[in-house]
Design a protein around this motif. Structure first.
Motif, PDB file in Angstrom:
ATOM      1  N   PRO A 157       0.783  -1.461  -0.055  1.00  0.00           N
ATOM      2  CA  PRO A 157       0.017   0.017   0.020  1.00  0.00           C
ATOM      3  C   PRO A 157       0.851   1.198  -0.107  1.00  0.00           C
ATOM      4  CG  PRO A 157       0.064  -0.806   2.134  1.00  0.00           C
ATOM      5  CD  PRO A 157       0.808  -1.909   1.291  1.00  0.00           C
ATOM      6  N   GLU A 158       0.255   2.232  -0.659  1.00  0.00           N
ATOM      7  CA  GLU A 158       1.131   3.461  -0.680  1.00  0.00           C
ATOM      8  C   GLU A 158       1.066   4.244   0.836  1.00  0.00           C
ATOM      9  OE1 GLU A 158      -0.239   6.980  -2.995  1.00  0.00           O
ATOM     10  OE2 GLU A 158       1.510   6.595  -4.273  1.00  0.00           O
ATOM     11  N   LYS A 159      -0.232   4.068   1.640  1.00  0.00           N
ATOM     12  CA  LYS A 159      -0.610   4.668   2.682  1.00  0.00           C
ATOM     13  C   LYS A 159      -1.259   3.664   3.551  1.00  0.00           C
ATOM     14  CE  LYS A 159      -0.332   8.761   5.152  1.00  0.00           C
ATOM     15  NZ  LYS A 159       0.816   9.236   5.467  1.00  0.00           N
ATOM     16  N   LEU A 160      -0.966   3.677   4.682  1.00  0.00           N
ATOM     17  CA  LEU A 160      -1.907   2.822   5.699  1.00  0.00           C
ATOM     18  C   LEU A 160      -2.157   3.844   6.925  1.00  0.00           C
ATOM     19  CD1 LEU A 160      -2.334  -0.256   6.295  1.00  0.00           C
ATOM     20  CD2 LEU A 160      -0.278  -0.311   7.637  1.00  0.00           C
ATOM     21  N   LEU A 161      -3.347   3.809   7.261  1.00  0.00           N
ATOM     22  CA  LEU A 161      -3.964   4.655   8.290  1.00  0.00           C
ATOM     23  C   LEU A 161      -4.747   3.608   9.164  1.00  0.00           C
ATOM     24  CD1 LEU A 161      -5.562   7.525   5.851  1.00  0.00           C
ATOM     25  CD2 LEU A 161      -3.292   7.419   7.381  1.00  0.00           C
ATOM     26  N   ALA A 228       8.314  -8.439  -0.390  1.00  0.00           N
ATOM     27  CA  ALA A 228       9.131  -8.124  -1.569  1.00  0.00           C
ATOM     28  C   ALA A 228      10.088  -6.876  -1.348  1.00  0.00           C
ATOM     29  CB  ALA A 228       8.330  -7.882  -2.429  1.00  0.00           C
ATOM     30  N   LEU A 229       9.976  -6.324  -0.113  1.00  0.00           N
ATOM     31  CA  LEU A 229      10.823  -5.232   0.315  1.00  0.00           C
ATOM     32  C   LEU A 229      12.180  -5.524   0.920  1.00  0.00           C
ATOM     33  CD1 LEU A 229       8.122  -2.788   2.055  1.00  0.00           C
ATOM     34  CD2 LEU A 229       8.762  -2.893  -0.519  1.00  0.00           C
ATOM     35  N   SER A 230      13.232  -4.649   0.672  1.00  0.00           N
ATOM     36  CA  SER A 230      14.527  -4.872   1.214  1.00  0.00           C
ATOM     37  C   SER A 230      14.153  -4.148   2.569  1.00  0.00           C
ATOM     38  CB  SER A 230      15.788  -4.085   0.649  1.00  0.00           C
ATOM     39  OG  SER A 230      15.567  -2.558   0.405  1.00  0.00           O
ATOM     40  N   LEU A 231      15.233  -4.286   3.679  1.00  0.00           N
ATOM     41  CA  LEU A 231      15.123  -3.775   5.020  1.00  0.00           C
ATOM     42  C   LEU A 231      15.153  -1.942   4.797  1.00  0.00           C
ATOM     43  CD1 LEU A 231      15.385  -3.481   8.019  1.00  0.00           C
ATOM     44  CD2 LEU A 231      17.797  -3.625   7.650  1.00  0.00           C
ATOM     45  N   ASP A 232      16.121  -1.648   3.932  1.00  0.00           N
ATOM     46  CA  ASP A 232      15.880   0.002   3.855  1.00  0.00           C
ATOM     47  C   ASP A 232      14.513   0.324   3.154  1.00  0.00           C
ATOM     48  OD1 ASP A 232      18.205   0.391   5.037  1.00  0.00           O
ATOM     49  OD2 ASP A 232      19.419   0.868   3.237  1.00  0.00           O
ATOM     50  N   TRP A 237       9.516   3.451   3.979  1.00  0.00           N
ATOM     51  CA  TRP A 237       8.165   3.236   4.011  1.00  0.00           C
ATOM     52  C   TRP A 237       7.456   3.779   5.282  1.00  0.00           C
ATOM     53  CZ3 TRP A 237       4.085   1.428   6.492  1.00  0.00           C
ATOM     54  CH2 TRP A 237       2.719   1.198   5.556  1.00  0.00           C
ATOM     55  N   ILE A 238       8.390   3.414   6.398  1.00  0.00           N
ATOM     56  CA  ILE A 238       8.001   3.725   7.679  1.00  0.00           C
ATOM     57  C   ILE A 238       7.984   5.232   7.964  1.00  0.00           C
ATOM     58  CG2 ILE A 238       8.476   3.738  10.089  1.00  0.00           C
ATOM     59  CD1 ILE A 238       9.316   1.034   9.915  1.00  0.00           C
ATOM     60  N   LYS A 239       9.077   5.632   7.541  1.00  0.00           N
ATOM     61  CA  LYS A 239       9.438   7.275   7.641  1.00  0.00           C
ATOM     62  C   LYS A 239       8.377   7.935   6.668  1.00  0.00           C
ATOM     63  CE  LYS A 239      12.960  10.686   7.023  1.00  0.00           C
ATOM     64  NZ  LYS A 239      14.546  10.659   6.673  1.00  0.00           N
ATOM     65  N   GLU A 240       8.098   7.506   5.652  1.00  0.00           N
ATOM     66  CA  GLU A 240       7.022   8.174   4.741  1.00  0.00           C
ATOM     67  C   GLU A 240       5.798   8.153   5.174  1.00  0.00           C
ATOM     68  OE1 GLU A 240       7.485   6.550   0.638  1.00  0.00           O
ATOM     69  OE2 GLU A 240       9.404   7.039   0.630  1.00  0.00           O
ATOM     70  N   ASN A 241       5.196   7.230   5.959  1.00  0.00           N
ATOM     71  CA  ASN A 241       4.155   7.098   6.409  1.00  0.00           C
ATOM     72  C   ASN A 241       3.714   7.550   7.762  1.00  0.00           C
ATOM     73  OD1 ASN A 241       1.713   4.918   5.076  1.00  0.00           O
ATOM     74  ND2 ASN A 241       3.868   4.718   4.336  1.00  0.00           N
ATOM     75  N   ILE A 242       4.719   7.540   8.624  1.00  0.00           N
ATOM     76  CA  ILE A 242       4.471   8.099   9.878  1.00  0.00           C
ATOM     77  C   ILE A 242       5.203   9.458  10.037  1.00  0.00           C
ATOM     78  CG2 ILE A 242       3.915   5.775  11.011  1.00  0.00           C
ATOM     79  CD1 ILE A 242       6.568   5.887  12.297  1.00  0.00           C
ATOM     80  N   GLY A 243       5.932  10.005   9.318  1.00  0.00           N
ATOM     81  CA  GLY A 243       6.767  11.226   9.114  1.00  0.00           C
ATOM     82  C   GLY A 243       8.159  11.238   9.830  1.00  0.00           C
ATOM     83  N   CYS A 244       8.490  10.058  10.304  1.00  0.00           N
ATOM     84  CA  CYS A 244       9.645   9.745  11.295  1.00  0.00           C
ATOM     85  C   CYS A 244      10.198   8.492  11.183  1.00  0.00           C
ATOM     86  CB  CYS A 244       9.542  10.523  12.565  1.00  0.00           C
ATOM     87  SG  CYS A 244       8.610   9.405  13.707  1.00  0.00           S
ATOM     88  N   LEU A 245      11.264   8.276  11.638  1.00  0.00           N
ATOM     89  CA  LEU A 245      12.123   6.779  11.657  1.00  0.00           C
ATOM     90  C   LEU A 245      12.426   6.782  13.183  1.00  0.00           C
ATOM     91  CD1 LEU A 245      12.607   4.346  10.364  1.00  0.00           C
ATOM     92  CD2 LEU A 245      14.918   5.052   9.787  1.00  0.00           C
ATOM     93  N   PRO A 246      11.406   6.161  13.883  1.00  0.00           N
ATOM     94  CA  PRO A 246      11.934   6.083  15.407  1.00  0.00           C
ATOM     95  C   PRO A 246      12.806   4.848  15.721  1.00  0.00           C
ATOM     96  CG  PRO A 246       9.720   5.066  15.118  1.00  0.00           C
ATOM     97  CD  PRO A 246      10.167   5.698  13.660  1.00  0.00           C
TER      98      PRO A 246
END
Length: 302
Positions: A157-161, A228-232, A237-246
């Motif tokens: 998904p492009e976005k998850l909410l 299908a995703l690599s670790l990076d 994807w996390i950073k784009e979806n939640i606005g940060c990488l915690p």
């Protein structure tokens, strides 16, 4: 720092979080579990359709993994009804938790009561006491609702909410603020790891905490588009979806996994049975190694 003296918060869902909690159960009240509550399949899904409630399956699983598997309490809460009637397929533990909410009015009160019944000393909290579902959007705007649909999507998904948006409990925030180590995963990326991070005050609390946050990767590819995703790609994807990488570091079983974003601790985490559950002793050693790396970095930065 000695691992036995740490305050640890483990966040996630499914069998992955249960494995982490059972591995670290010796920490007792120094360990806190924050559990994903968006499942809409199986017994849990049927109860959620009957009336609006949080998903009980992952919470029930974590509770039973914190007690002796041969105990009456564990057997009782893991008992599943056979047959094709209304009870068929239902898990007794889910039914008990569901019934207790009707009597206690708050999920947290029901969990506390079950903890006392089972003798579980580790605090367990739902990511929210408000029922919510996952909503995933395709790149062209179409969407899927519910965990079952998200895991079956042919592409990421492009976005998850979360729908609706929910808040967490103050107890969750307090636990994160006082933590020395925060653990995310292992488990299904989209339906176990990500949902708690979509609760904004959980993510803000992780960001504000001085704790080290480590992400534990799965032993093998999962049955979802995230496989299908690599670790990076997952981290971005996390950073784009939640606005940060915690997340501060990653523990990976796969020595071929690399990252240009975060440091990785490579450890053999497989168990002798060949299943996709992390070996408890190896997992504990990996977490201790992670903590030792934190100490070294603090000494260098000082």
């Amino acid at each position: 720092m000695q691992f036995e003296k740490l305050n640890v918060v483990a966040i996630g869902g499914g069998h992955g979080l249960g494995r982490v909690l059972s591995t670290l159960s010796f920490l007792k009240k120094q360990l806190t579990g924050i559990v994903t509550t968006t499942d809409n399949g199986g017994s849990t899904g049927r109860l959620r359709k009957r009336t609006s409630s949080i998903a009980w399956g992952d919470l029930r699983n974590c509770l039973t993994l914190l007690v002796d598997e041969d105990s009456i309490g564990s057997q009782l809460f893991n008992f599943r009804f056979d047959g094709q009637d209304e009870l068929g397929g239902h898990n007794l533990g889910n039914l008990i938790l569901y019934a207790l909410v009707q009597l206690q009015s708050r999920p947290l009160d029901s969990i506390k009561l079950v903890r006392r019944l089972l003798g579980v000393r580790t605090p367990l909290y739902p990511m929210s006491e408000t029922p919510t579902d996952l909503m995933a959007f395709y790149p062209k705007g179409r969407c899927k609702v519910g965990e079952l649909s998200v895991d079956k999507m042919p592409i990421m998904p492009e976005k998850l909410l979360l729908a609706p948006l929910v808040k967490t409990l103050p107890l969750c925030i307090e636990s994160i603020r006082s933590a020395d180590l925060i653990i995310l995963g292992p488990g299904s990326f989209l339906t176990s790891v990500i949902p708690p991070l979509l609760v904004r005050d959980i993510t803000k609390a992780i960001q504000a905490s001085s704790a080290h946050c480590v992400f534990i990767d799965n032993l093998g590819p999962e049955d979802s588009p995230a496989a299908a995703l690599s670790l990076d790609e997952k981290l971005n994807w996390i950073k784009e979806n939640i606005g940060c990488l915690p997340i501060d570091s990653v523990i990976s079983h796969d020595e071929t996994v690399t990252s240009e974003i975060l440091p990785i601790i490579h450890c053999n985490l497989s168990n002798s049975s060949g299943s996709l559950y992390h070996d408890k002793e190896k997992l504990l050693n990996a977490l201790k190694l992670c903590v030792s790396h934190i100490d070294k970095q603090q000494i260098i930065s000082a």
